[in-house]
Design an enzyme around this catalytic site. Structure first.
Site, PDB file in Angstrom:
ATOM      1  N   HIS A 127       0.815  -1.217   0.000  1.00 56.36           N
ATOM      2  CA  HIS A 127       0.000   0.000   0.000  1.00 56.36           C
ATOM      3  C   HIS A 127       0.852   1.271   0.000  1.00 56.36           C
ATOM      4  O   HIS A 127       0.302   2.376  -0.027  1.00 56.36           O
ATOM      5  CB  HIS A 127      -0.936   0.032   1.208  1.00 56.36           C
ATOM      6  CG  HIS A 127      -1.959  -1.055   1.218  1.00 56.36           C
ATOM      7  ND1 HIS A 127      -2.790  -1.300   0.151  1.00 56.36           N
ATOM      8  CD2 HIS A 127      -2.282  -1.984   2.170  1.00 56.36           C
ATOM      9  CE1 HIS A 127      -3.584  -2.326   0.434  1.00 56.36           C
ATOM     10  NE2 HIS A 127      -3.300  -2.754   1.645  1.00 56.36           N
ATOM     11  N   ASP A 169      -3.049 -10.586  -2.381  1.00 55.80           N
ATOM     12  CA  ASP A 169      -3.554 -10.131  -1.094  1.00 55.80           C
ATOM     13  C   ASP A 169      -5.054  -9.830  -1.216  1.00 55.80           C
ATOM     14  O   ASP A 169      -5.544  -9.509  -2.301  1.00 55.80           O
ATOM     15  CB  ASP A 169      -2.804  -8.860  -0.691  1.00 55.80           C
ATOM     16  CG  ASP A 169      -3.026  -8.433   0.739  1.00 55.80           C
ATOM     17  OD1 ASP A 169      -2.176  -8.740   1.586  1.00 55.80           O
ATOM     18  OD2 ASP A 169      -4.053  -7.779   1.003  1.00 55.80           O
ATOM     19  N   HIS A 180      -6.470  -7.268  -0.200  1.00 53.30           N
ATOM     20  CA  HIS A 180      -6.567  -5.846  -0.527  1.00 53.30           C
ATOM     21  C   HIS A 180      -5.759  -5.539  -1.794  1.00 53.30           C
ATOM     22  O   HIS A 180      -4.668  -6.095  -1.990  1.00 53.30           O
ATOM     23  CB  HIS A 180      -6.017  -4.987   0.616  1.00 53.30           C
ATOM     24  CG  HIS A 180      -6.718  -5.202   1.923  1.00 53.30           C
ATOM     25  ND1 HIS A 180      -6.188  -5.979   2.925  1.00 53.30           N
ATOM     26  CD2 HIS A 180      -7.897  -4.738   2.383  1.00 53.30           C
ATOM     27  CE1 HIS A 180      -7.017  -5.982   3.965  1.00 53.30           C
ATOM     28  NE2 HIS A 180      -8.056  -5.241   3.668  1.00 53.30           N
ATOM     29  N   ASP A 230      -4.310 -13.053   3.727  1.00 55.52           N
ATOM     30  CA  ASP A 230      -5.559 -12.539   4.291  1.00 55.52           C
ATOM     31  C   ASP A 230      -6.760 -12.791   3.382  1.00 55.52           C
ATOM     32  O   ASP A 230      -7.889 -12.395   3.719  1.00 55.52           O
ATOM     33  CB  ASP A 230      -5.445 -11.054   4.627  1.00 55.52           C
ATOM     34  CG  ASP A 230      -4.766 -10.233   3.556  1.00 55.52           C
ATOM     35  OD1 ASP A 230      -4.471 -10.779   2.474  1.00 55.52           O
ATOM     36  OD2 ASP A 230      -4.515  -9.039   3.791  1.00 55.52           O
TER      37      ASP A 230
END
Length: 349
Positions: free
Chosen positions: A158, A193, A195, A282
């Protein structure tokens, strides 16, 4: 295959973050690294501590202005009367250009996308050592290793060139890809991931030498919200070199694997000389973020499909939070990846 990790990465220990406006314990804790390191050892990986590579790997991706901010902001923040124990922004610009604030508060807002990336006394060192793990793993692959696993914590995908966010400070996957570029003309990054890897996308969005592909929960109602949509294909020279595959919430093994086939087909069409896997565990059905529903055996199948590419590969740890199956998910992925990767590479010889 080696697991690259430095215990100094555990010094970063954020206290909390805001989720839907409520204060909650920060899930990006040192225990993640302990669980993942034990799992990598259980899977038969050989541990190795990265050397001190200085600032060069991070400086190849991040702006000097941002790196100076990361290094010095905690000490500056502590001089503010009544300031919080960690650096947490309380203001953000509606545009990031033109003038640059002189105050610590203003710079925190400029360089920190959200409240999920608090900066404490040990954050800079831990993030730098995490980047060293990624760079060292990439160097090993560049020098002939078939694959390496960089246990990067804090994670990185990120983080933009000049902005932290979502538990991330230095973009380890981008750092690994840039290091690999020194030895091969084209590098692909596959982010699995839960995200979207918005920082990684941002780093390479206008470049044609690094293909970025991301499978993730649809950001229409999931972090990072503003990035990760299918229409984002790159810009300028990078147009067509970014592929986002947003998935409906609770997508399980079969849906994820179908999307992965699409991702791997695009990577094969790019014909890269090396691959970076931004490994987020995740996406697991029992992960605290509950975005997707991949099972533990599903991670084995994901690893096996990626291994079938037969590319020199750096696996960079991204998300995956403390739950009963965190270590099992890593073992499943590594076992699946190594089994198929070994077969493909032996056949190619």
């Amino acid at each position: 295959m080696k697991v690259i990790f430095d215990a100094a990465q555990k010094k970063h220990y954020p206290g909390f973050f805001l989720t839907s406006g409520a204060r909650a314990p920060n899930p990006e804790v040192p225990a993640r690294a302990d669980i993942l390191f034990a799992a990598a050892r259980a899977a038969g990986l050989t541990p190795e501590e990265p050397p001190d590579l200085g600032l060069a790997p991070a400086a190849a991706i991040h702006t000097p202005e941002y790196l100076a901010f990361l290094k010095g902001i905690f000490a500056r923040w502590q001089r503010i009367e009544g300031a919080s124990e960690e650096v947490i922004p309380n203001i953000h610009p509606n545009g990031r250009g033109g003038s640059y604030p002189l105050s610590a508060v203003g710079q925190a807002g400029y360089h920190m996308a959200d409240t999920s990336c608090p900066i404490g006394a040990e954050t800079y060192e831990a993030a730098l050592r995490s980047a060293h793990a990624a760079a060292h793993a990439a160097q090993q692959v560049a020098e002939g290793a078939a694959a390496a696993y960089a246990l990067c914590r804090p994670p990185g995908h990120h983080a933009f060139t000049d902005m932290a966010g979502g538990f991330c400070y230095l973009n380890n996957s981008a750092i690994a890809a840039q290091r690999l570029r020194a030895s091969t003309a084209r590098v692909a990054i596959l982010d699995i991931d839960v995200h979207h890897g918005n920082g990684t996308q941002g780093v390479f969005y206008d470049r044609a030498d690094v293909l970025t592909v991301s499978l993730h929960a649809d950001p229409a109602r999931f972090y990072p919200f503003f990035w990760g949509h299918a229409a984002e294909r790159g810009d300028g020279a990078g147009l067509g070199y970014n592929l986002n595959l947003p998935l409906p919430r609770k997508t399980g093994d079969e849906g994820f694997l179908t999307a992965l086939d699409h991702a791997l087909s695009r990577i094969a069409a790019f014909c890269p000389g090396a691959l970076v896997v931004a490994l987020g565990l995740d996406a697991y059905e029992g992960d605290p973020f509950a975005g997707l529903s991949v099972s533990t055996p599903g991670f084995g199948r994901i690893g096996a499909k990626i291994g079938e590419l037969g590319l020199p590969t750096v696996v960079v740890q991204e998300g995956g939070y403390v739950c009963d199956a965190l270590g099992d998910n890593l073992v499943a992925f590594l076992d699946g990846f190594r089994a198929s990767h070994r077969v493909v590479t032996e056949v190619s010889r």
